[in-house]
Design a protein around this motif. Sequence first.
Motif, PDB file in Angstrom:
ATOM      1  N   LEU A 226       0.828  -1.204   0.000  1.00  0.00           N
ATOM      2  CA  LEU A 226       0.000   0.000   0.000  1.00  0.00           C
ATOM      3  C   LEU A 226       0.864   1.257   0.000  1.00  0.00           C
ATOM      4  CD1 LEU A 226      -2.745  -1.120   2.544  1.00  0.00           C
ATOM      5  CD2 LEU A 226      -2.978  -0.898   0.061  1.00  0.00           C
ATOM      6  N   LEU A 227       1.949   1.241   0.771  1.00  0.00           N
ATOM      7  CA  LEU A 227       2.859   2.388   0.793  1.00  0.00           C
ATOM      8  C   LEU A 227       3.470   2.619  -0.583  1.00  0.00           C
ATOM      9  CD1 LEU A 227       4.762   1.910   4.188  1.00  0.00           C
ATOM     10  CD2 LEU A 227       3.153   3.745   3.620  1.00  0.00           C
ATOM     11  N   SER A 228       3.912   1.527  -1.230  1.00  0.00           N
ATOM     12  CA  SER A 228       4.535   1.649  -2.546  1.00  0.00           C
ATOM     13  C   SER A 228       3.538   2.148  -3.588  1.00  0.00           C
ATOM     14  CB  SER A 228       5.119   0.294  -2.969  1.00  0.00           C
ATOM     15  OG  SER A 228       5.754   0.395  -4.226  1.00  0.00           O
ATOM     16  N   GLY A 229       2.336   1.572  -3.581  1.00  0.00           N
ATOM     17  CA  GLY A 229       1.332   2.004  -4.551  1.00  0.00           C
ATOM     18  C   GLY A 229       0.933   3.457  -4.346  1.00  0.00           C
ATOM     19  N   ALA A 230       0.727   3.847  -3.080  1.00  0.00           N
ATOM     20  CA  ALA A 230       0.381   5.244  -2.786  1.00  0.00           C
ATOM     21  C   ALA A 230       1.515   6.179  -3.172  1.00  0.00           C
ATOM     22  CB  ALA A 230       0.060   5.387  -1.299  1.00  0.00           C
ATOM     23  N   ALA A 231       2.757   5.732  -2.951  1.00  0.00           N
ATOM     24  CA  ALA A 231       3.916   6.560  -3.299  1.00  0.00           C
ATOM     25  C   ALA A 231       3.971   6.820  -4.798  1.00  0.00           C
ATOM     26  CB  ALA A 231       5.202   5.878  -2.838  1.00  0.00           C
ATOM     27  N   HIS A 232       3.770   5.775  -5.596  1.00  0.00           N
ATOM     28  CA  HIS A 232       3.812   5.954  -7.053  1.00  0.00           C
ATOM     29  C   HIS A 232       2.690   6.885  -7.516  1.00  0.00           C
ATOM     30  CE1 HIS A 232       7.091   3.354  -8.232  1.00  0.00           C
ATOM     31  NE2 HIS A 232       6.661   2.435  -7.396  1.00  0.00           N
ATOM     32  N   TYR A 233       1.536   6.784  -6.877  1.00  0.00           N
ATOM     33  CA  TYR A 233       0.438   7.692  -7.226  1.00  0.00           C
ATOM     34  C   TYR A 233       0.819   9.142  -6.933  1.00  0.00           C
ATOM     35  CZ  TYR A 233      -4.049  10.102  -6.924  1.00  0.00           C
ATOM     36  OH  TYR A 233      -5.069  10.996  -7.096  1.00  0.00           O
ATOM     37  N   LEU A 234       1.433   9.377  -5.772  1.00  0.00           N
ATOM     38  CA  LEU A 234       1.840  10.726  -5.400  1.00  0.00           C
ATOM     39  C   LEU A 234       2.928  11.256  -6.329  1.00  0.00           C
ATOM     40  CD1 LEU A 234       1.858  10.328  -1.523  1.00  0.00           C
ATOM     41  CD2 LEU A 234       0.337  11.805  -2.845  1.00  0.00           C
ATOM     42  N   LEU A 235       3.854  10.387  -6.747  1.00  0.00           N
ATOM     43  CA  LEU A 235       4.910  10.817  -7.662  1.00  0.00           C
ATOM     44  C   LEU A 235       4.317  11.202  -9.021  1.00  0.00           C
ATOM     45  CD1 LEU A 235       7.744   8.228  -6.854  1.00  0.00           C
ATOM     46  CD2 LEU A 235       7.412  10.526  -5.930  1.00  0.00           C
ATOM     47  N   ILE A 236       3.345  10.421  -9.476  1.00  0.00           N
ATOM     48  CA  ILE A 236       2.664  10.755 -10.727  1.00  0.00           C
ATOM     49  C   ILE A 236       1.961  12.103 -10.593  1.00  0.00           C
ATOM     50  CG2 ILE A 236       0.757  10.120 -12.261  1.00  0.00           C
ATOM     51  CD1 ILE A 236       1.459   7.177 -11.677  1.00  0.00           C
ATOM     52  N   GLN A 237       1.293  12.313  -9.443  1.00  0.00           N
ATOM     53  CA  GLN A 237       0.596  13.567  -9.202  1.00  0.00           C
ATOM     54  C   GLN A 237       1.556  14.748  -9.118  1.00  0.00           C
ATOM     55  OE1 GLN A 237      -2.589  12.777 -10.138  1.00  0.00           O
ATOM     56  NE2 GLN A 237      -3.135  14.277  -8.582  1.00  0.00           N
ATOM     57  N   ALA A 238       2.748  14.504  -8.567  1.00  0.00           N
ATOM     58  CA  ALA A 238       3.739  15.582  -8.453  1.00  0.00           C
ATOM     59  C   ALA A 238       4.110  16.114  -9.829  1.00  0.00           C
ATOM     60  CB  ALA A 238       4.980  15.074  -7.726  1.00  0.00           C
ATOM     61  N   PHE A 239       4.361  15.201 -10.772  1.00  0.00           N
ATOM     62  CA  PHE A 239       4.745  15.621 -12.119  1.00  0.00           C
ATOM     63  C   PHE A 239       3.554  16.175 -12.893  1.00  0.00           C
ATOM     64  CE2 PHE A 239       8.299  12.674 -11.235  1.00  0.00           C
ATOM     65  CZ  PHE A 239       9.350  13.535 -11.511  1.00  0.00           C
ATOM     66  N   ALA A 240       2.346  15.725 -12.530  1.00  0.00           N
ATOM     67  CA  ALA A 240       1.159  16.251 -13.206  1.00  0.00           C
ATOM     68  C   ALA A 240       0.806  17.647 -12.706  1.00  0.00           C
ATOM     69  CB  ALA A 240      -0.023  15.305 -12.985  1.00  0.00           C
ATOM     70  N   THR A 241       1.206  17.964 -11.479  1.00  0.00           N
ATOM     71  CA  THR A 241       0.833  19.234 -10.853  1.00  0.00           C
ATOM     72  C   THR A 241       1.832  20.344 -11.144  1.00  0.00           C
ATOM     73  OG1 THR A 241      -0.240  18.019  -9.053  1.00  0.00           O
ATOM     74  CG2 THR A 241       0.244  20.345  -8.660  1.00  0.00           C
ATOM     75  N   SER A 242       3.124  20.004 -11.179  1.00  0.00           N
ATOM     76  CA  SER A 242       4.168  21.022 -11.325  1.00  0.00           C
ATOM     77  C   SER A 242       5.178  20.601 -12.375  1.00  0.00           C
ATOM     78  CB  SER A 242       4.881  21.237  -9.987  1.00  0.00           C
ATOM     79  OG  SER A 242       3.974  21.591  -8.980  1.00  0.00           O
ATOM     80  N   GLU A 243       6.037  21.542 -12.766  1.00  0.00           N
ATOM     81  CA  GLU A 243       7.084  21.254 -13.745  1.00  0.00           C
ATOM     82  C   GLU A 243       8.079  20.251 -13.174  1.00  0.00           C
ATOM     83  OE1 GLU A 243       9.069  24.631 -15.237  1.00  0.00           O
ATOM     84  OE2 GLU A 243       7.275  25.630 -15.975  1.00  0.00           O
ATOM     85  N   ALA A 244       8.555  19.354 -14.046  1.00  0.00           N
ATOM     86  CA  ALA A 244       9.500  18.332 -13.621  1.00  0.00           C
ATOM     87  C   ALA A 244      10.766  18.948 -13.040  1.00  0.00           C
ATOM     88  CB  ALA A 244       9.856  17.418 -14.804  1.00  0.00           C
ATOM     89  N   SER A 245      11.210  20.068 -13.628  1.00  0.00           N
ATOM     90  CA  SER A 245      12.443  20.706 -13.161  1.00  0.00           C
ATOM     91  C   SER A 245      12.307  21.206 -11.729  1.00  0.00           C
ATOM     92  CB  SER A 245      12.808  21.880 -14.077  1.00  0.00           C
ATOM     93  OG  SER A 245      11.767  22.843 -14.104  1.00  0.00           O
ATOM     94  N   LEU A 246      11.086  21.461 -11.290  1.00  0.00           N
ATOM     95  CA  LEU A 246      10.869  21.961  -9.941  1.00  0.00           C
ATOM     96  C   LEU A 246      10.761  20.827  -8.929  1.00  0.00           C
ATOM     97  CD1 LEU A 246      10.234  24.367  -8.040  1.00  0.00           C
ATOM     98  CD2 LEU A 246       7.827  24.000  -8.594  1.00  0.00           C
ATOM     99  N   VAL A 247      10.000  19.786  -9.262  1.00  0.00           N
ATOM    100  CA  VAL A 247       9.716  18.747  -8.267  1.00  0.00           C
ATOM    101  C   VAL A 247      10.719  17.602  -8.265  1.00  0.00           C
ATOM    102  CG1 VAL A 247       7.261  19.279  -8.299  1.00  0.00           C
ATOM    103  CG2 VAL A 247       8.140  17.508  -9.821  1.00  0.00           C
TER     104      VAL A 247
END
Length: 299
Positions: A226-247
């Motif tokens: 569950l931690l791994s799956g939630a982590a990958h979801y958050l990482l996907i959301q990070a790149f979807a929300t902000s520029e890759a160079s920032l996050v």
Amino acid sequence: MTGKQPDGAGLTNSAGLGIFYMLLGSALLTSSDAVVKWLATDYPIGQIMVLRGLFICIPVAFIVWRGGGIGLLRVTNMGGQAARALCFIASVWFFLTGLKFNPLADNIAIAFAGPLFVTAMATPLLGEFVGWRRWMAVIVGFAGILVMLRPSGAGLNGYLLLPLGAAVFGGLRDVLTRRISATESSVSILFVSTIAVIIAGLFTAGFGDWRWLTAMDVGLMALTGLLSGAAHYLLIQAFATSEASLVAPFKYSSLLWGVLIGVIVWGDLPDKWMIVGSVLVVGSGLYILHREMLRKRAV
């Protein structure tokens, strides 16, 4: 006076949210790795791969539900997905096996060499131009790897080669991800690779010393998935929300979490060579990211 925010405020909020997603996702991913390290003393890696993968499917199902339905799992490039999945299997096996024998932070630090291999393979596999600055960063990063491995007349710690293998196959995985991302969704890529890891782990059932799980260990297996799956979801959301160079640079916070958890749980404190090598590898990775962002903006 209206309640409308200036454009800059919206941008700042978006950037802050992306950084938060990346920091939290990195913390959850490192926590998942720590749970695997704890379990690996009693269970074979193949069994952990299967059970963790099954529980990863729960957050994936949540992503599909929230993201628009089963169509997100559509596979268009089966060959590319299969090649990427094979590299993912190898990188997972090398990394998880490394966790069994190496301190948590050391394993993570060496695995961070992945971007170096991505850059080195970009020209022959993707036909991308790599300038001399990025090649110099790759060389410095590889020097950092040698510092961490510390080869000497007495040889080197062979277990430290395991996360290096994870970095190599992780680099291949990321190169293949670039090639197929034009037609495949992030969720379908994660789902196909997770199923492939489960199947690969099942093949070890007849060779490894699989064991019945205690009630507590069932909970820990569920927790790491569950931690791994939630982590990958958050990482996907990070790149979807902000520029890759920032996050993207905040992904290296995993190393800090690895040191903290390693000290608290196992009493592992990185030595000076591991710290120096980590600085070189992380610094090289950040510089490569910086140059790639400049190159994309110039196109």
